[in-house]
Design a protein around this motif. Structure first.
Motif, mmCIF file in Angstrom:
data_model
loop_
_atom_site.group_PDB
_atom_site.id
_atom_site.type_symbol
_atom_site.label_atom_id
_atom_site.label_comp_id
_atom_site.label_asym_id
_atom_site.label_seq_id
_atom_site.Cartn_x
_atom_site.Cartn_y
_atom_site.Cartn_z
ATOM 1 N N ASP A 68 13.156 9.442 -0.223
ATOM 2 C CA ASP A 68 12.120 11.091 -0.999
ATOM 3 C C ASP A 68 10.877 9.869 -1.126
ATOM 4 O O ASP A 68 10.493 9.328 -1.377
ATOM 5 C CB ASP A 68 13.153 11.904 -1.736
ATOM 6 C CG ASP A 68 14.594 12.327 -1.782
ATOM 7 O OD1 ASP A 68 14.475 12.090 -0.290
ATOM 8 O OD2 ASP A 68 15.116 12.618 -2.506
ATOM 9 N N ILE A 69 10.204 10.430 0.086
ATOM 10 C CA ILE A 69 8.834 10.470 -0.658
ATOM 11 C C ILE A 69 7.138 12.110 -1.130
ATOM 12 O O ILE A 69 7.928 12.658 -0.387
ATOM 13 C CB ILE A 69 8.429 10.432 1.344
ATOM 14 C CG1 ILE A 69 8.814 9.195 1.933
ATOM 15 C CG2 ILE A 69 6.648 9.946 1.164
ATOM 16 C CD1 ILE A 69 8.456 9.234 3.167
ATOM 17 N N LEU A 70 6.963 11.337 -1.344
ATOM 18 C CA LEU A 70 5.497 12.554 -2.298
ATOM 19 C C LEU A 70 4.684 12.677 -1.154
ATOM 20 O O LEU A 70 4.174 10.870 -1.813
ATOM 21 C CB LEU A 70 5.671 12.226 -3.453
ATOM 22 C CG LEU A 70 4.533 13.755 -4.511
ATOM 23 C CD1 LEU A 70 5.293 13.484 -5.464
ATOM 24 C CD2 LEU A 70 2.869 13.455 -3.942
ATOM 25 N N THR A 133 4.827 10.278 -11.067
ATOM 26 C CA THR A 133 4.779 9.608 -12.009
ATOM 27 C C THR A 133 6.799 8.876 -11.599
ATOM 28 O O THR A 133 7.880 10.253 -11.145
ATOM 29 C CB THR A 133 5.653 10.365 -13.862
ATOM 30 O OG1 THR A 133 4.465 9.488 -14.422
ATOM 31 C CG2 THR A 133 6.706 9.537 -14.316
ATOM 32 N N GLY A 134 6.943 8.120 -11.070
ATOM 33 C CA GLY A 134 8.882 7.903 -11.174
ATOM 34 C C GLY A 134 8.460 8.708 -9.185
ATOM 35 O O GLY A 134 9.584 8.142 -8.808
ATOM 36 N N LEU A 154 -6.381 4.113 -6.626
ATOM 37 C CA LEU A 154 -4.975 3.159 -7.480
ATOM 38 C C LEU A 154 -4.864 2.855 -8.830
ATOM 39 O O LEU A 154 -3.766 3.097 -9.200
ATOM 40 C CB LEU A 154 -4.677 1.972 -6.244
ATOM 41 C CG LEU A 154 -4.313 1.651 -5.122
ATOM 42 C CD1 LEU A 154 -4.606 0.630 -3.781
ATOM 43 C CD2 LEU A 154 -3.182 2.667 -4.362
ATOM 44 N N SER A 155 -5.918 2.317 -9.261
ATOM 45 C CA SER A 155 -6.156 1.942 -10.331
ATOM 46 C C SER A 155 -5.778 3.378 -11.100
ATOM 47 O O SER A 155 -5.300 3.325 -12.524
ATOM 48 C CB SER A 155 -7.420 1.574 -10.891
ATOM 49 O OG SER A 155 -7.345 1.074 -12.125
ATOM 50 N N SER A 156 -6.038 5.145 -10.743
ATOM 51 C CA SER A 156 -5.956 5.798 -11.595
ATOM 52 C C SER A 156 -4.977 6.213 -11.668
ATOM 53 O O SER A 156 -4.395 6.375 -13.124
ATOM 54 C CB SER A 156 -6.941 6.909 -11.222
ATOM 55 O OG SER A 156 -8.308 6.198 -11.487
ATOM 56 N N ILE A 157 -3.961 6.341 -10.259
ATOM 57 C CA ILE A 157 -2.303 6.274 -9.947
ATOM 58 C C ILE A 157 -1.596 5.306 -11.073
ATOM 59 O O ILE A 157 -0.662 6.177 -11.529
ATOM 60 C CB ILE A 157 -2.009 6.497 -8.702
ATOM 61 C CG1 ILE A 157 -3.321 7.887 -8.021
ATOM 62 C CG2 ILE A 157 -0.969 5.688 -8.583
ATOM 63 C CD1 ILE A 157 -2.561 7.369 -5.976
ATOM 64 N N PRO A 162 4.177 5.032 -10.356
ATOM 65 C CA PRO A 162 5.114 5.959 -9.463
ATOM 66 C C PRO A 162 5.919 4.811 -9.319
ATOM 67 O O PRO A 162 5.703 3.599 -9.198
ATOM 68 C CB PRO A 162 3.973 6.249 -8.400
ATOM 69 C CG PRO A 162 2.704 4.900 -9.067
ATOM 70 C CD PRO A 162 2.264 5.400 -9.954
ATOM 71 N N ASN A 163 7.225 5.117 -8.436
ATOM 72 C CA ASN A 163 8.248 3.708 -8.322
ATOM 73 C C ASN A 163 7.099 3.008 -6.533
ATOM 74 O O ASN A 163 7.633 2.174 -7.011
ATOM 75 C CB ASN A 163 9.007 4.862 -7.574
ATOM 76 C CG ASN A 163 10.444 3.751 -7.321
ATOM 77 O OD1 ASN A 163 10.526 2.998 -7.950
ATOM 78 N ND2 ASN A 163 10.650 3.815 -5.833
ATOM 79 N N MET A 164 6.616 3.388 -5.955
ATOM 80 C CA MET A 164 5.529 3.240 -4.676
ATOM 81 C C MET A 164 4.824 3.816 -4.786
ATOM 82 O O MET A 164 4.666 4.630 -4.417
ATOM 83 C CB MET A 164 7.345 2.728 -3.597
ATOM 84 C CG MET A 164 6.786 2.069 -2.216
ATOM 85 S SD MET A 164 8.036 1.864 -1.262
ATOM 86 C CE MET A 164 8.441 4.010 -1.183
ATOM 87 N N VAL A 165 3.553 2.622 -3.451
ATOM 88 C CA VAL A 165 2.771 3.364 -3.244
ATOM 89 C C VAL A 165 2.930 3.529 -2.260
ATOM 90 O O VAL A 165 2.059 1.862 -2.174
ATOM 91 C CB VAL A 165 1.637 2.826 -4.176
ATOM 92 C CG1 VAL A 165 0.249 4.046 -3.588
ATOM 93 C CG2 VAL A 165 1.443 3.697 -5.568
#
Length: 232
Positions: A68-70, A133-134, A154-157, A162-165
């Motif tokens: 699933d994608i956010l 998160t996750g 990316l540093s902020s995220i 998160p599981n994957m970016v």
């Protein structure tokens, strides 16, 4: 790991437009009359944009469609690219044997004033990043230039785990100021020019143009070729 050093073959760079690419003659297209006299060429026709975004959607679903994608859309310049990309992603999901849930969230970044980088990133809505998160996150951006803005995001995220970016960018600029950062999915690689249109702006102007256009040339009223993304 989101992004990568520029070691991929040309196919990983997207559609590469060379520095001497002249664009298409305006007489081959229709465009709003109130822009007559301001434009000099069509850089990328709408049909090519649509086809390229559809291919990006297929590549994304092939790589991460088992999750699933956010989708995290970077406003304001990324909204049109994001809307078109998400529509293709949903169409692919509807016609596959596994439904992929997709949610869309938004973040605003500011790194330019007029046509110049401010040298630092402003994140508007930073408190909302906790929702990542996750999650399997797909960041949708309009332009990657030096790569510093995306690295700061990316540093902020990352602190929200998160599981994957992954990152998809409509445009990637060739610039001597680049730190070799590249998105995971690139639509077009273009010369180092400041462009507007297709939701990209110059101090909030030109978002309504369905084109990409070299702002410096427009402001100088010079005869240099204007670079633009035309969406008829």
């Amino acid at each position: 790991m989101a992004g990568s050093s520029e070691k991929a073959p040309d196919s990983g760079r997207g559609v590469v437009l060379l520095d001497n690419w002249p664009g298409y003659d305006l007489d081959l297209f229709t465009y709003p009359q109130h822009y007559y006299g301001d434009l000099e060429c069509v850089f990328i026709p709408h049909g090519i944009i649509v086809d390229r975004i559809e291919r990006l959607a297929k590549d994304i679903m092939k790589d991460i469609g088992c999750h699933d994608i956010l989708v995290l859309c970077v406003l304001k310049g990324g909204y049109k690219f994001c809307a078109d990309l998400v529509e293709h992603l949903k169409n692919i999901s509807r016609n596959s044997d596994r439904f992929v849930s997709m949610k869309v969230d938004f973040i605003r970044l500011k790194s330019y004033k007029n046509d110049r980088s401010m040298g630092e990133l402003q994140i508007i809505g930073d408190e909302d990043l906790s929702t990542l998160t996750g999650k399997n996150v797909l960041i949708v951006e309009d332009v990657v230039g030096t790569g510093r803005t995306m690295k700061a995001l990316l540093s902020s995220i990352e602190k929200y785990k998160p599981n994957m970016v992954k990152i998809a960018s409509l445009l990637v600029k060739r610039t001597a100021r680049s730190d070799s950062f590249r998105p995971d999915y690139a639509g077009f690689e273009i010369p180092d020019v400041f462009v507007v249109g297709y939701a990209l702006d110059y101090n909030e102007y030109f978002r309504d143009l369905n084109i990409l256009q070299n702002v410096q040339s427009l402001l100088r009223s010079a005869c240099n070729p204007l670079t633009m993304l035309y969406s008829a």
